[in-house]
Design a protein around this motif. Sequence first.
Motif, mmCIF file in Angstrom:
data_model
loop_
_atom_site.group_PDB
_atom_site.id
_atom_site.type_symbol
_atom_site.label_atom_id
_atom_site.label_comp_id
_atom_site.label_asym_id
_atom_site.label_seq_id
_atom_site.Cartn_x
_atom_site.Cartn_y
_atom_site.Cartn_z
ATOM 1 N N LYS A 149 0.834 -1.211 0.000
ATOM 2 C CA LYS A 149 0.000 0.000 0.000
ATOM 3 C C LYS A 149 0.866 1.258 0.000
ATOM 4 O O LYS A 149 0.610 2.205 -0.750
ATOM 5 C CB LYS A 149 -0.918 -0.017 1.225
ATOM 6 C CG LYS A 149 -1.679 1.286 1.437
ATOM 7 C CD LYS A 149 -2.368 1.313 2.792
ATOM 8 C CE LYS A 149 -2.919 2.703 3.075
ATOM 9 N NZ LYS A 149 -3.555 2.793 4.410
ATOM 10 N N ASN A 156 -7.635 2.837 -1.823
ATOM 11 C CA ASN A 156 -8.784 2.073 -2.262
ATOM 12 C C ASN A 156 -9.480 1.471 -1.043
ATOM 13 O O ASN A 156 -8.841 0.844 -0.203
ATOM 14 C CB ASN A 156 -8.327 0.977 -3.236
ATOM 15 C CG ASN A 156 -9.469 0.173 -3.785
ATOM 16 O OD1 ASN A 156 -9.947 -0.739 -3.111
ATOM 17 N ND2 ASN A 156 -9.899 0.485 -4.995
ATOM 18 N N ASN A 157 -10.778 1.666 -0.946
ATOM 19 C CA ASN A 157 -11.522 1.161 0.208
ATOM 20 C C ASN A 157 -11.490 -0.358 0.300
ATOM 21 O O ASN A 157 -11.399 -0.923 1.394
ATOM 22 C CB ASN A 157 -12.980 1.646 0.152
ATOM 23 C CG ASN A 157 -13.103 3.125 0.477
ATOM 24 O OD1 ASN A 157 -12.391 3.643 1.326
ATOM 25 N ND2 ASN A 157 -14.000 3.813 -0.212
ATOM 26 N N ALA A 158 -11.575 -1.034 -0.844
ATOM 27 C CA ALA A 158 -11.566 -2.492 -0.855
ATOM 28 C C ALA A 158 -10.238 -3.012 -0.309
ATOM 29 O O ALA A 158 -10.202 -4.004 0.440
ATOM 30 C CB ALA A 158 -11.816 -3.020 -2.265
ATOM 31 N N TYR A 159 -9.138 -2.360 -0.691
ATOM 32 C CA TYR A 159 -7.828 -2.776 -0.205
ATOM 33 C C TYR A 159 -7.703 -2.524 1.296
ATOM 34 O O TYR A 159 -7.166 -3.368 2.027
ATOM 35 C CB TYR A 159 -6.724 -2.024 -0.946
ATOM 36 C CG TYR A 159 -5.346 -2.622 -0.753
ATOM 37 C CD1 TYR A 159 -4.877 -3.616 -1.607
ATOM 38 C CD2 TYR A 159 -4.523 -2.205 0.296
ATOM 39 C CE1 TYR A 159 -3.631 -4.178 -1.434
ATOM 40 C CE2 TYR A 159 -3.262 -2.762 0.474
ATOM 41 C CZ TYR A 159 -2.824 -3.752 -0.391
ATOM 42 O OH TYR A 159 -1.580 -4.306 -0.195
ATOM 43 N N GLU A 160 -8.209 -1.379 1.760
ATOM 44 C CA GLU A 160 -8.187 -1.073 3.190
ATOM 45 C C GLU A 160 -8.956 -2.129 3.975
ATOM 46 O O GLU A 160 -8.516 -2.586 5.039
ATOM 47 C CB GLU A 160 -8.791 0.310 3.447
ATOM 48 C CG GLU A 160 -7.979 1.467 2.923
ATOM 49 C CD GLU A 160 -6.740 1.737 3.743
ATOM 50 O OE1 GLU A 160 -6.691 1.342 4.931
ATOM 51 O OE2 GLU A 160 -5.787 2.328 3.200
ATOM 52 N N ASN A 161 -10.110 -2.514 3.461
ATOM 53 C CA ASN A 161 -10.926 -3.526 4.132
ATOM 54 C C ASN A 161 -10.224 -4.883 4.145
ATOM 55 O O ASN A 161 -10.255 -5.604 5.144
ATOM 56 C CB ASN A 161 -12.286 -3.643 3.451
ATOM 57 C CG ASN A 161 -13.140 -2.404 3.645
ATOM 58 O OD1 ASN A 161 -12.993 -1.684 4.644
ATOM 59 N ND2 ASN A 161 -14.025 -2.135 2.711
ATOM 60 N N ALA A 162 -9.602 -5.242 3.010
ATOM 61 C CA ALA A 162 -8.886 -6.518 2.924
ATOM 62 C C ALA A 162 -7.719 -6.539 3.907
ATOM 63 O O ALA A 162 -7.467 -7.560 4.570
ATOM 64 C CB ALA A 162 -8.383 -6.744 1.503
ATOM 65 N N LYS A 216 -9.439 4.502 10.134
ATOM 66 C CA LYS A 216 -9.202 3.930 8.806
ATOM 67 C C LYS A 216 -9.564 4.920 7.697
ATOM 68 O O LYS A 216 -10.619 5.557 7.732
ATOM 69 C CB LYS A 216 -10.022 2.646 8.629
ATOM 70 C CG LYS A 216 -9.747 1.886 7.330
ATOM 71 C CD LYS A 216 -10.197 0.429 7.448
ATOM 72 C CE LYS A 216 -11.697 0.298 7.575
ATOM 73 N NZ LYS A 216 -12.386 0.575 6.291
ATOM 74 N N LYS A 218 -10.839 6.579 4.331
ATOM 75 C CA LYS A 218 -11.997 6.354 3.471
ATOM 76 C C LYS A 218 -11.816 7.152 2.193
ATOM 77 O O LYS A 218 -11.512 8.350 2.225
ATOM 78 C CB LYS A 218 -13.277 6.767 4.186
ATOM 79 C CG LYS A 218 -13.579 5.928 5.431
ATOM 80 C CD LYS A 218 -14.872 6.352 6.083
ATOM 81 C CE LYS A 218 -15.160 5.518 7.331
ATOM 82 N NZ LYS A 218 -16.408 5.952 8.014
#
Length: 220
Positions: A149, A156-162, A216, A218
């Motif tokens: 990262k 990217n939100n999806a990457y943060e969530n992953a 986190k 966003k």
Amino acid sequence: MALLNNIHPSINFSLNGDLSELYRHCFYSLLFLNFVWWFMTDRSKKNSKKSFVFAIWQTSACTIFTVLFILTHNKWYSIATHAWFLSGMLMDFAYGFIYFPEDMYMLTTNVHHVAYFLMEYYIITVLDIAGIFSLYFLQEFPTLMLNLKRYYNIQNNAYENAFSVSFFLLRIVYFNYINYLYMEIILSDDNMGLLICTIVVNYMHISWWWNYMKDKSKYD
């Protein structure tokens, strides 16, 4: 060597016997390769991404070798993981003090690195549980995601969530599952330091993840 009924014999092996020479050769070879890489890349000025490249290299190797060790129980992968981790830690320590001394924080860098050096010595030499301890190195995967990262500036939100899910599953759930398997060793009267270390690391993982989730990033 510790005898644990719930640990497969092929995982519970020693590095103090016939494998000790192989481990030393592997460690010194990787240390040499790390320094060659260091001297062959840009050292004329501070390269903020160079440290991320090295971290990606180290954490990906530890993750891959650990997965292979879990799947195959081949001792070579465990030996390679320990060698990668220690040589990488030493290289990261030296590189940080020379190029980024202002980023060498007392607790999260200096104390953290020295503590892991001492723990590796204790695990390999005193407790003699190098094989089963290498299962912990699967926790390097969230660190790999974090450095990817930073290197690629992923927003990217999806990457943060992953990343947050991987950290929770590996640094908290998986960490405590391995602790459960090792409970016989951790709760031994002779290993009070290991118990204290386990409690402190668990607290740091949970605290770091909780603070990360509150703050986190966003993205739109």
